[in-house]
Design a protein around this motif. Structure first.
Motif, PDB file in Angstrom:
ATOM      1  N   GLU A   1       0.823  -1.208   0.000  1.00  0.00           N
ATOM      2  CA  GLU A   1       0.000   0.000   0.000  1.00  0.00           C
ATOM      3  C   GLU A   1       0.858   1.260   0.000  1.00  0.00           C
ATOM      4  N   TYR A   2       2.149   1.094   0.225  1.00  0.00           N
ATOM      5  CA  TYR A   2       3.047   2.244   0.314  1.00  0.00           C
ATOM      6  C   TYR A   2       4.111   2.165  -0.776  1.00  0.00           C
ATOM      7  N   ASP A   3       4.316   3.266  -1.455  1.00  0.00           N
ATOM      8  CA  ASP A   3       5.380   3.363  -2.442  1.00  0.00           C
ATOM      9  C   ASP A   3       6.430   4.315  -1.890  1.00  0.00           C
ATOM     10  N   LEU A   4       7.508   3.748  -1.359  1.00  0.00           N
ATOM     11  CA  LEU A   4       8.521   4.558  -0.691  1.00  0.00           C
ATOM     12  C   LEU A   4       9.304   5.435  -1.654  1.00  0.00           C
ATOM     13  N   SER A   5       9.231   5.141  -2.948  1.00  0.00           N
ATOM     14  CA  SER A   5       9.910   6.002  -3.907  1.00  0.00           C
ATOM     15  C   SER A   5       9.272   7.388  -3.929  1.00  0.00           C
ATOM     16  N   LYS A   6       8.017   7.453  -3.504  1.00  0.00           N
ATOM     17  CA  LYS A   6       7.314   8.730  -3.431  1.00  0.00           C
ATOM     18  C   LYS A   6       7.359   9.324  -2.025  1.00  0.00           C
ATOM     19  N   LEU A   7       7.618   8.464  -1.030  1.00  0.00           N
ATOM     20  CA  LEU A   7       7.604   8.921   0.361  1.00  0.00           C
ATOM     21  C   LEU A   7       8.996   9.269   0.890  1.00  0.00           C
ATOM     22  N   ASN A   8      10.033   8.674   0.312  1.00  0.00           N
ATOM     23  CA  ASN A   8      11.369   8.796   0.874  1.00  0.00           C
ATOM     24  C   ASN A   8      12.034  10.121   0.501  1.00  0.00           C
ATOM     25  N   LYS A   9      11.436  11.197   0.956  1.00  0.00           N
ATOM     26  CA  LYS A   9      11.996  12.524   0.734  1.00  0.00           C
ATOM     27  C   LYS A   9      12.726  12.975   1.993  1.00  0.00           C
ATOM     28  N   ASP A  10      13.805  13.699   1.789  1.00  0.00           N
ATOM     29  CA  ASP A  10      14.602  14.202   2.914  1.00  0.00           C
ATOM     30  C   ASP A  10      15.053  13.074   3.837  1.00  0.00           C
ATOM     31  N   GLY A  11      15.312  11.895   3.246  1.00  0.00           N
ATOM     32  CA  GLY A  11      15.831  10.790   4.041  1.00  0.00           C
ATOM     33  C   GLY A  11      14.849  10.200   5.025  1.00  0.00           C
ATOM     34  N   LEU A  12      13.555  10.268   4.711  1.00  0.00           N
ATOM     35  CA  LEU A  12      12.534   9.785   5.638  1.00  0.00           C
ATOM     36  C   LEU A  12      12.765   8.337   6.042  1.00  0.00           C
ATOM     37  N   LEU A  13      13.184   7.517   5.101  1.00  0.00           N
ATOM     38  CA  LEU A  13      13.350   6.091   5.384  1.00  0.00           C
ATOM     39  C   LEU A  13      14.501   5.817   6.347  1.00  0.00           C
TER      40      LEU A  13
ATOM     41  N   THR B   1      -1.225 -10.682  -7.965  1.00  0.00           N
ATOM     42  CA  THR B   1      -0.099 -10.018  -8.616  1.00  0.00           C
ATOM     43  C   THR B   1      -0.538  -8.839  -9.468  1.00  0.00           C
ATOM     44  N   THR B   2      -1.842  -8.694  -9.694  1.00  0.00           N
ATOM     45  CA  THR B   2      -2.309  -7.508 -10.398  1.00  0.00           C
ATOM     46  C   THR B   2      -2.519  -6.351  -9.433  1.00  0.00           C
ATOM     47  N   ARG B   3      -2.320  -6.601  -8.165  1.00  0.00           N
ATOM     48  CA  ARG B   3      -2.329  -5.606  -7.101  1.00  0.00           C
ATOM     49  C   ARG B   3      -3.654  -4.861  -7.036  1.00  0.00           C
ATOM     50  N   PHE B   4      -3.640  -3.722  -6.350  1.00  0.00           N
ATOM     51  CA  PHE B   4      -4.853  -2.938  -6.149  1.00  0.00           C
ATOM     52  C   PHE B   4      -4.798  -1.650  -6.963  1.00  0.00           C
ATOM     53  N   LYS B   5      -3.615  -1.131  -7.183  1.00  0.00           N
ATOM     54  CA  LYS B   5      -3.452   0.087  -7.973  1.00  0.00           C
ATOM     55  C   LYS B   5      -2.613  -0.221  -9.209  1.00  0.00           C
TER      56      LYS B   5
END
Length: 206
Positions: free
Chosen positions: A77-89, A127-131
């Motif tokens: 449900e989470y795409d970290l490529s969009k969330l990992n700003k400013d080193g969030l991860l 494997t077709t996921r939700f989005k």
């Protein structure tokens, strides 16, 4: 706090073993299988994996199939490529939030009918996921753990979670402490408490 744990830090130390399980990048797909293979320029995404190694994912799949499936779905449900700003991860606050939110997610979903959950996670549908479609084999190299699902395994996992009051049997505060060598981030716990999202207590996990 146990003697072998360090004091909570804002960032994951660069020497932490947790970095060895940094979530991998995977290609996503905007069309249903098998047509995904014909799509070019597939976007890259990074689903959340709790900083667990492949061996830990496999152990979870063997110990509690239901928790394993819900953890995979939660992570997707989470795409970290969009969330990992400013080193969030790299912050312990982010991972604390994800671990605690998973407890709430688990409580809301673990009592669904086992047959319905099996249908959701069968290979051709899941494997077709939700989005967009993350291939489960690319995610954790554990496609075989989903291809052969049994309703009784799902029900057994549900009973194990129910006995813990709806709390996770594997992905919990105890695991967080093992992976990050420190306890949950206290500042994030205060934020989550205001949101009425409460953590699993360490004294209930042994």
């Amino acid at each position: 706090m146990s003697d072998n744990l360090s004091k909570p830090t804002k960032y994951i130390p660069s020497t932490s073993d947790a970095w060895g399980a940094f979530p991998p990048e995977v290609e996503t797909c905007a069309v249903r299988e098998p047509f995904c293979v014909f799509q070019f320029n597939k976007p890259i995404a990074i689903p959340y994996n709790f900083m667990m190694s492949a061996s830990q994912w496999k152990r979870l799949s063997q110990e509690n199939k239901l928790e394993f499936l819900l953890a995979v779905r939660f992570g997707m449900e989470y795409d970290l490529s969009k969330l990992n700003k400013d080193g969030l991860l790299s912050t312990t606050g982010f991972h604390t939030q994800m671990y605690v939110k998973f407890q709430s997610y688990l409580q809301k979903n673990f009592q669904k009918e086992a047959a319905v959950l099996v249908a959701i996670f069968q290979h051709n549908a899941f494997t077709t996921r939700f989005k967009s479609a993350f291939a489960i084999g690319d995610l954790f190299s554990l496609k075989g753990e989903i291809d052969d699902l049994r309703v009784d395994d799902i029900m057994t996992g549900g009973i194990m979670i129910s006995r813990r009051g709806g709390r996770a049997t594997f992905i919990n505060r105890k695991l967080y402490r093992q992976i990050f060598k420190q306890d949950y981030n206290p500042e994030m716990l205060r934020v989550l408490a205001v949101q009425k999202i409460y953590p699993d207590e360490i004294n209930t996990l042994f």
